[in-house]
Write a protein that holds these residues in place. Structure first.
Motif, PDB file in Angstrom:
ATOM      1  N   GLU A  16       0.832  -1.209   0.000  1.00  9.61           N
ATOM      2  CA  GLU A  16       0.000   0.000   0.000  1.00  9.61           C
ATOM      3  C   GLU A  16       0.867   1.259   0.000  1.00  9.61           C
ATOM      4  OE1 GLU A  16      -3.306   0.726  -0.344  1.00  9.61           O
ATOM      5  OE2 GLU A  16      -3.381  -1.384  -0.923  1.00  9.61           O
ATOM      6  N   LYS A  17       1.939   1.221   0.773  1.00  7.74           N
ATOM      7  CA  LYS A  17       2.848   2.366   0.846  1.00  7.74           C
ATOM      8  C   LYS A  17       3.508   2.607  -0.520  1.00  7.74           C
ATOM      9  CE  LYS A  17       6.761   4.026   3.565  1.00  7.74           C
ATOM     10  NZ  LYS A  17       7.755   3.676   4.569  1.00  7.74           N
ATOM     11  N   ALA A  18       3.921   1.540  -1.183  1.00  9.59           N
ATOM     12  CA  ALA A  18       4.534   1.648  -2.504  1.00  9.59           C
ATOM     13  C   ALA A  18       3.529   2.173  -3.524  1.00  9.59           C
ATOM     14  CB  ALA A  18       5.085   0.297  -2.944  1.00  9.59           C
ATOM     15  N   LYS A  19       2.301   1.699  -3.428  1.00  6.18           N
ATOM     16  CA  LYS A  19       1.250   2.154  -4.344  1.00  6.18           C
ATOM     17  C   LYS A  19       0.988   3.642  -4.164  1.00  6.18           C
ATOM     18  CE  LYS A  19      -3.615   1.300  -5.464  1.00  6.18           C
ATOM     19  NZ  LYS A  19      -4.800   0.521  -5.074  1.00  6.18           N
ATOM     20  N   ALA A  20       0.931   4.109  -2.925  1.00  4.62           N
ATOM     21  CA  ALA A  20       0.707   5.526  -2.645  1.00  4.62           C
ATOM     22  C   ALA A  20       1.848   6.379  -3.200  1.00  4.62           C
ATOM     23  CB  ALA A  20       0.565   5.749  -1.145  1.00  4.62           C
ATOM     24  N   ALA A  21       3.075   5.878  -3.102  1.00  7.09           N
ATOM     25  CA  ALA A  21       4.231   6.610  -3.625  1.00  7.09           C
ATOM     26  C   ALA A  21       4.151   6.717  -5.145  1.00  7.09           C
ATOM     27  CB  ALA A  21       5.522   5.918  -3.204  1.00  7.09           C
ATOM     28  N   ARG A  22       3.801   5.612  -5.814  1.00  7.60           N
ATOM     29  CA  ARG A  22       3.670   5.639  -7.281  1.00  7.60           C
ATOM     30  C   ARG A  22       2.587   6.621  -7.712  1.00  7.60           C
ATOM     31  NH1 ARG A  22       4.144   0.113  -6.559  1.00  7.60           N
ATOM     32  NH2 ARG A  22       1.909  -0.184  -6.885  1.00  7.60           N
ATOM     33  N   ILE A  23       1.478   6.629  -6.987  1.00  9.16           N
ATOM     34  CA  ILE A  23       0.371   7.522  -7.320  1.00  9.16           C
ATOM     35  C   ILE A  23       0.794   8.985  -7.154  1.00  9.16           C
ATOM     36  CG2 ILE A  23      -1.904   8.303  -6.531  1.00  9.16           C
ATOM     37  CD1 ILE A  23      -2.548   5.315  -5.998  1.00  9.16           C
ATOM     38  N   LYS A  24       1.509   9.286  -6.075  1.00  6.27           N
ATOM     39  CA  LYS A  24       1.942  10.668  -5.852  1.00  6.27           C
ATOM     40  C   LYS A  24       2.915  11.122  -6.933  1.00  6.27           C
ATOM     41  CE  LYS A  24       3.736  13.970  -2.595  1.00  6.27           C
ATOM     42  NZ  LYS A  24       4.152  14.243  -1.242  1.00  6.27           N
ATOM     43  N   ARG A  25       3.868  10.255  -7.316  1.00  4.66           N
ATOM     44  CA  ARG A  25       4.809  10.619  -8.378  1.00  4.66           C
ATOM     45  C   ARG A  25       4.073  10.818  -9.697  1.00  4.66           C
ATOM     46  NH1 ARG A  25       8.442   7.199  -5.405  1.00  4.66           N
ATOM     47  NH2 ARG A  25       7.772   5.374  -6.539  1.00  4.66           N
ATOM     48  N   ALA A  26       3.072   9.998  -9.970  1.00  3.61           N
ATOM     49  CA  ALA A  26       2.279  10.149 -11.192  1.00  3.61           C
ATOM     50  C   ALA A  26       1.503  11.465 -11.175  1.00  3.61           C
ATOM     51  CB  ALA A  26       1.318   8.971 -11.345  1.00  3.61           C
ATOM     52  N   GLU A  27       0.977  11.845 -10.019  1.00  5.34           N
ATOM     53  CA  GLU A  27       0.257  13.122  -9.909  1.00  5.34           C
ATOM     54  C   GLU A  27       1.192  14.299 -10.178  1.00  5.34           C
ATOM     55  OE1 GLU A  27      -1.374  12.958  -5.961  1.00  5.34           O
ATOM     56  OE2 GLU A  27      -3.098  11.743  -6.603  1.00  5.34           O
ATOM     57  N   VAL A  28       2.410  14.232  -9.654  1.00  6.78           N
ATOM     58  CA  VAL A  28       3.385  15.305  -9.892  1.00  6.78           C
ATOM     59  C   VAL A  28       3.699  15.385 -11.382  1.00  6.78           C
ATOM     60  CG1 VAL A  28       5.784  16.018  -9.487  1.00  6.78           C
ATOM     61  CG2 VAL A  28       4.366  15.270  -7.577  1.00  6.78           C
ATOM     62  N   ARG A  29       3.900  14.231 -12.022  1.00  7.89           N
ATOM     63  CA  ARG A  29       4.182  14.232 -13.465  1.00  7.89           C
ATOM     64  C   ARG A  29       3.007  14.796 -14.256  1.00  7.89           C
ATOM     65  NH1 ARG A  29       5.863   8.983 -12.407  1.00  7.89           N
ATOM     66  NH2 ARG A  29       4.171   8.174 -13.680  1.00  7.89           N
ATOM     67  N   ASP A  30       1.777  14.417 -13.888  1.00 12.97           N
ATOM     68  CA  ASP A  30       0.590  14.927 -14.579  1.00 12.97           C
ATOM     69  C   ASP A  30       0.458  16.435 -14.421  1.00 12.97           C
ATOM     70  OD1 ASP A  30      -0.056  12.380 -15.435  1.00 12.97           O
ATOM     71  OD2 ASP A  30      -1.561  12.040 -13.866  1.00 12.97           O
ATOM     72  N   GLU A  31       0.719  16.939 -13.217  1.00 19.52           N
ATOM     73  CA  GLU A  31       0.633  18.379 -12.982  1.00 19.52           C
ATOM     74  C   GLU A  31       1.715  19.136 -13.755  1.00 19.52           C
ATOM     75  OE1 GLU A  31       0.549  19.197  -8.788  1.00 19.52           O
ATOM     76  OE2 GLU A  31      -1.336  18.097  -8.516  1.00 19.52           O
TER      77      GLU A  31
END
Length: 102
Positions: A16-31
């Motif tokens: 879950e922690k790894a998934k949250a990290a991937r999601i946050k990095r993806a959000e930064v890239r999208d922004e």
């Protein structure tokens, strides 16, 4: 190095922690891609434990007009190692990257 044996609960928590990290990095890239963030703002996030682990090459590839080949070329020009992450950028490398990409 041996892989630690985790209990099923600890393994689920780590996943879950790894998934949250991937999601946050993806959000930064999208922004960044959408123009909500600038390259300088992302580089300033290097102290964030999640964003700081993003590879510099991934960051460059996220920018409009840059793909793998251009990102590789920029990194060679600026003498930044292929495996370098945002947290590991030195001040000179950061300044050169900002100058080249801005």
């Amino acid at each position: 190095m041996a892989i630690p044996q985790l209990s099923p609960e600890a393994r689920a928590e780590a996943l879950e922690k790894a998934k949250a990290a991937r999601i946050k990095r993806a959000e930064v890239r999208d922004e960044l891609k959408a123009g909500k963030l600038t390259i300088e703002q992302v580089l300033d996030m290097k102290d964030d434990p999640v964003v700081g682990r993003m590879k510099v090459s991934t960051l460059i590839e996220t920018l409009p007009g840059y793909g793998k080949a251009k990102a590789e070329k920029v990194m060679k020009e600026l003498q930044i190692a292929e495996s370098r992450r945002l947290r590991g950028l030195g001040e000179r490398q950061r300044a050169a990257l900002l100058e080249r990409l801005s």
